[in-house]
Design an enzyme around this catalytic site. Structure first.
Site, mmCIF file in Angstrom:
data_model
loop_
_atom_site.group_PDB
_atom_site.id
_atom_site.type_symbol
_atom_site.label_atom_id
_atom_site.label_comp_id
_atom_site.label_asym_id
_atom_site.label_seq_id
_atom_site.Cartn_x
_atom_site.Cartn_y
_atom_site.Cartn_z
ATOM 1 C CD GLU A 124 10.811 -21.670 3.189
ATOM 2 O OE1 GLU A 124 10.771 -20.374 3.098
ATOM 3 O OE2 GLU A 124 10.809 -22.682 2.936
ATOM 4 N N GLY A 264 1.563 -25.411 2.217
ATOM 5 C CA GLY A 264 0.648 -26.089 1.412
ATOM 6 C C GLY A 264 2.605 -27.566 1.392
ATOM 7 C CB ALA A 265 3.984 -28.750 0.393
ATOM 8 C CG MET A 266 9.406 -27.344 4.543
ATOM 9 S SD MET A 266 9.392 -24.959 3.822
ATOM 10 C CE MET A 266 11.242 -25.118 3.824
ATOM 11 C CD GLU A 267 11.680 -25.001 0.200
ATOM 12 O OE1 GLU A 267 12.419 -24.435 0.559
ATOM 13 O OE2 GLU A 267 10.013 -25.437 -0.015
ATOM 14 C CG HIS A 300 7.060 -25.488 -5.662
ATOM 15 N ND1 HIS A 300 7.352 -23.828 -6.754
ATOM 16 C CD2 HIS A 300 7.467 -25.118 -4.293
ATOM 17 C CE1 HIS A 300 7.647 -23.415 -5.570
ATOM 18 N NE2 HIS A 300 7.691 -23.875 -4.479
ATOM 19 C CD GLU A 301 7.165 -27.953 -1.809
ATOM 20 O OE1 GLU A 301 8.826 -27.565 -1.209
ATOM 21 O OE2 GLU A 301 6.268 -26.395 -1.954
ATOM 22 C CG HIS A 304 12.232 -25.646 -3.727
ATOM 23 N ND1 HIS A 304 12.641 -23.831 -4.033
ATOM 24 C CD2 HIS A 304 10.995 -25.258 -3.740
ATOM 25 C CE1 HIS A 304 11.823 -23.611 -3.373
ATOM 26 N NE2 HIS A 304 10.683 -23.948 -3.291
#
Length: 871
Positions: A124, A264-267, A300-301, A304
């Site tokens: 992304e 921060g992070a990826m889903e 959050h992730e 998603h």
């Protein structure tokens, strides 16, 4: 790098893809220097018969192209630096593409790259095109099967999206694994990880009784630091079932922590990749803020999976559709896990610091942008945090029950689709029966509305007429604005502190003590009847809209609200407003406001009742927050006023601060839970005031606090106090901290960040020296954000009158652009507010901006930020 001027992409130019990808089978033969990627695409034409297939690709070596099993000659396709174009295709076909890439050379950290001996992906927004040629856009959804082959000794762990289908050994010490994700997804959600990793495992039983395997992969030796993340994950899975009815859908859910990551992070579906900064925690290495952040980001992730993966966005102009909604969901989770009042304060404080500033500057853009040059630049507070506020307003307008009906409808109707903001709002209209066309302006118009309020009380008729007016200033590209649909939550407080009923003219029954008015015109009047005394207006309770609520309260009214408003947010807001007014007056030569100083006495008296909230009540607005209230920013005057108010409050309440500090001493083992964290927050707030004089006595107390600390939160509090001081104890403590944590990069980030945030005059020199430290690596985004990012947030020293702070950040941005353009562009955002400073500082900043814009081969990311900032 680009040498021509990048062109903008516009929402109005969107058209559906001419081709659909049903399935893609990927075959990776991993090698850091030369990874071979085979991609088999089963496709169909959906556009015009003569439409060529144009695939995106960057930094790829094309090995071969085959159509339905037949190799294409070079004159049957064309390839340039960004595209592979194939004309004359049948209606349905299978395309085989083989490419070669060099992950170890990928400093952009986009696509497939290596980090500390492991392979990792970040696709992304547009990273998949750096892996293979593809329709790299979010509205192309396909089923993915991924085969990974690698050296077994070097890369014993091979991971990708979905469920593990098979694995096995190969000749020559190699092995393979095959993963299949049965849910169609866009390529930005593709993920691959290969390396030698440790793991922790658990399981979760869903509401339908299915068992899901949970695995978190980390560097060897960090397994225990992932335990809190695992606990957070299980709580998030349970919460999403209860709050939204969302059940996880695969047999396995995995998280991998990496040290070099732009986000921060990826889903990624079933395989979340995290920056280790927001995953790893232990009492010795992580603060309470870190624990809270880990809890929120893990949630959050995971959330998603439905609001981002099962339903994605049609195009990047709809980015807030997944990000704003998911931020709102993780905020709700964190509030339920901790404190609703404290969480709301944290959210609003962050929104004002980042998003309000964004709305007021040259980079202002709507929640649904109409154009961009580089989509990487639109992962902003406007998209995320303001986008979340829009979801909150919708919930306020339709009510909790209808909100759940609307989200259920959205999930049911658009599952497996690439949706739009219009699809989202339409679900709310259908669930509520309301016309929300005016509300959609929140997605279309940039800027922060100002809601002004004036009240007129008629004692003889016991009526109170409330006049509300909204204004929205012009923003870049939007000189004229339409009135917004603004929910205004409010209450009335009597002089005694009691809440008064709010009965609108024409109502038969006595009204409630709190209600929501809907402001839809430029100005509206609301008449309340049966008001027994002139009320104090409590406006914008719970921060009911991302707006500035402007009420002309007297200092006495503010202290009444501080003490008696039943809305915790507005109680805090009254204190912040009073403190801000006091500091603004002090900059004009006034003495500190005695009413505000005295009003903190009752806060201290009741501090033990809600320690986390009390800590927030005792915290003064930051220097950057004060700067936002000034037409021309004077960093030196702001700093002097804030320090003066701190010292005045400290002197007035020293005995109570000392009493609380002693009573709140550490007792028992560390717990990351909300109550224990609140206790530490309050004790460290007391420490700030007890060390206000920055003299040797203060240094002794701060040093003792640091040495006696049994957790990172308290260690950092002691060090933070020492950063202001010239005592030898400061150097002693910082050396001790460095030596103790010399092998832990994430902890050394804190060590560097504290020094970068120091108000001392030698901070610029110190930061430049730290950039030569062995722990600093300009290629690692965490290191850059920890040191240079922290310095650029240092209101006093970044804006030093000699321009040395500007030169430091400018040098880093220009060097970074050739290494990692995404990070460079984000660092450049520090200059966004330059027009709000005095002419001398403006000239210094302009010189840095122009110097940066003139660099050869400037990236499209940095070009967009620089050109808009200078416009």
């Amino acid at each position: 790098m680009r040498t021509d001027e990048p062109q903008a992409i516009h929402l109005k130019d969107y058209h559906a893809p001419d081709y659909k990808v049903f399935e893609i089978a990927l075959d990776f033969v991993l090698d850091p220097a030369a990874t071979r990627v085979g991609a088999r695409l089963r496709m169909a034409r959906t556009g015009a018969e003569d439409a060529p297939l144009v695939l995106n690709g960057e930094a790829l070596k094309l090995v071969s192209v085959a159509l339905d099993g037949k190799l294409l000659a070079k004159d049957e396709y064309s390839v340039d630096a960004e595209h592979l174009t194939i004309p004359n295709l049948p209606e349905k076909f299978v395309l085989d593409i083989v490419t070669e890439i060099a992950p170890e050379q990928n400093t952009l950290l986009s696509g497939l790259y290596t980090s500390k001996g492991m392979f990792c992906t970040q696709c992304e927004a547009e990273g998949f095109r750096r892996i293979t040629y593809f329709l790299d856009r979010p509205d192309v959804l396909a089923v993915y099967t991924t085969r990974i082959e690698a050296d077994r000794k070097l890369y014993p762990v091979l991971l990708s999206n979905g469920n593990l289908i098979t694995k096995g050994d190969l000749p020559g010490g190699r092995h393979f694994a095959v993963w299949r994700d049965p849910f169609p997804k866009p390529c930005y959600l593709f993920a691959l990880v290969a390396g030698d990793l440790g793991r922790i495992e658990d399981e979760f039983v869903t509401m339908s009784g299915r068992k899901v395997d949970l695995k978190i992969f980390v560097e060897h030796g960090n397994e225990n630091k992932a335990l809190y993340a695992m606990d957070s994950l299980k709580r998030a899975m349970k919460w999403d079932e209860e709050a939204y009815g969302r059940e996880y859908d695969l047999d396995i859910f995995m998280i991998v922590a990496v040290s070099a990551f732009n986000f921060g992070a990826m889903e990624n579906k079933g395989l979340n990749i995290f920056n280790d900064k927001v995953l790893l925690a232990s009492p010795e290495t992580a603060t309470d803020d870190d624990y809270g952040r880990i809890e929120g980001v893990v949630a959050h992730e995971y959330f998603h999976n439905w609001s981002g993966d099962r339903i994605t966005c049609r195009d990047w102009f709809q980015l807030s559709l997944k990000e704003g909604f998911t931020v709102f969901r993780d905020q709700g989770f964190s509030a339920d896990m901790r404190s609703h009042a404290v969480k709301r304060i944290e959210e609003v404080r962050a929104l004002r610091l980042r998003q309000f500033q964004e709305d007021a500057g040259p980079l202002a853009h709507p929640v649904q942008p109409q154009s961009y040059i580089s989509i990487d630049n639109f992962y902003t507070a406007t998209i995320y945090e303001k986008g979340a506020e829009l979801i909150g307003m919708l919930k306020t307008l339709v009510g909790d029950e209808t909100y759940r009906k609307a989200t259920d409808l959205y999930f049911a109707r658009h599952d497996g689709q690439a949706a739009t903001v219009e699809d989202w709002v339409r679900c709310f209209e259908e669930a509520s029966g309301r016309d929300l066309s005016q509300f959609r302006l929140w997605y279309a118009q940039a800027g922060t509305p100002v809601v002004g309020a004036k009240g007129l009380y008629d004692k003889s008729t016991k009526t109170y007429t409330l006049s509300l007016a909204q204004t929205l200033r012009p923003t870049p590209g939007q000189p004229e604005k339409k009135p917004m649909h603004i929910p205004v939550r409010l209450g009335f407080i009597g002089k005694s502190g009691a809440s008064l009923p709010l009965t609108l003219e024409g109502e038969n029954a006595t009204g409630p003590e709190e209600r929501v008015l809907e402001l839809t015109e430029a100005s509206q009047n609301f008449v309340f009847v049966g008001v027994e005394e002139e009320p104090i207006l409590s406006l914008g309770r719970g921060f009911s809209a991302p707006a500035v609520f402007a009420v002309d309260h007297s200092p006495a009214d503010r202290t009444t609200l501080m003490a008696h408003d039943p809305d915790s947010f507005n109680r805090w807001e009254a204190g912040q407003t009073a403190a801000r007014a006091a500091m603004m007056a002090m900059m004009q030569g006034a003495s500190p406001d005695p009413l505000y100083v005295a009003a903190l006495g009752p806060v201290l008296d009741k501090a033990m009742e809600d320690m986390a909230f009390a800590a927030n009540m005792l915290s003064l607005p930051l220097e950057s927050e004060i700067a936002m209230a000034m037409p021309v920013v004077d960093p030196d005057a702001i700093h002097a006023a804030r320090m003066g108010l701190v010292k005045t409050v400290a002197a007035a309440h020293r005995a109570k601060f000392a009493e609380l500090y002693a009573a709140l001493g550490e007792d028992g083992p560390f717990s990351p839970e909300a109550k224990a964290a609140g206790k530490r927050a309050l004790r460290n707030a007391c420490l700030r005031y007890l060390t206000a004089e920055d003299d040797e006595a203060a240094a002794t107390l701060a040093h003792r606090h640091y040495l006696s600390a049994t957790n990172m939160t308290d260690m950092i509090a002691g060090l933070a106090a020492l950063t202001r001081m010239s005592s030898a104890k400061k150097d002693e403590a910082f050396t001790h901290f460095h030596d103790r944590f010399a092998k832990d990069a994430l902890v050394l980030d804190k060590w560097m960040g504290l020094q970068a945030g120091s108000p001392r005059a030698d901070t610029v020199v110190r930061v430049r020296a730290l950039m030569e430290h062995a722990a600093f690596d300009i290629k690692n985004p965490n290191r850059v954000r920890a040191l240079v990012g922290a310095f650029s947030a240092n209101q006093l020293r970044f804006h030093a009158a000699d321009g040395s702070g500007y030169a430091l950040v400018g040098d880093v941005v220009r060097k970074l652009d050739g290494i990692n353009a995404q990070v460079a562009a984000r660092m450049a955002g520090a200059f966004e507010t330059w027009r709000r400073f005095d002419p001398a500082r403006q000239a210094l900043i302009r010189a840095e901006l122009e110097k940066t814009l003139a660099i050869s081969g400037i990236s499209s990311n940095l070009f967009e930020v620089m050109s808009k900032t200078l416009a």
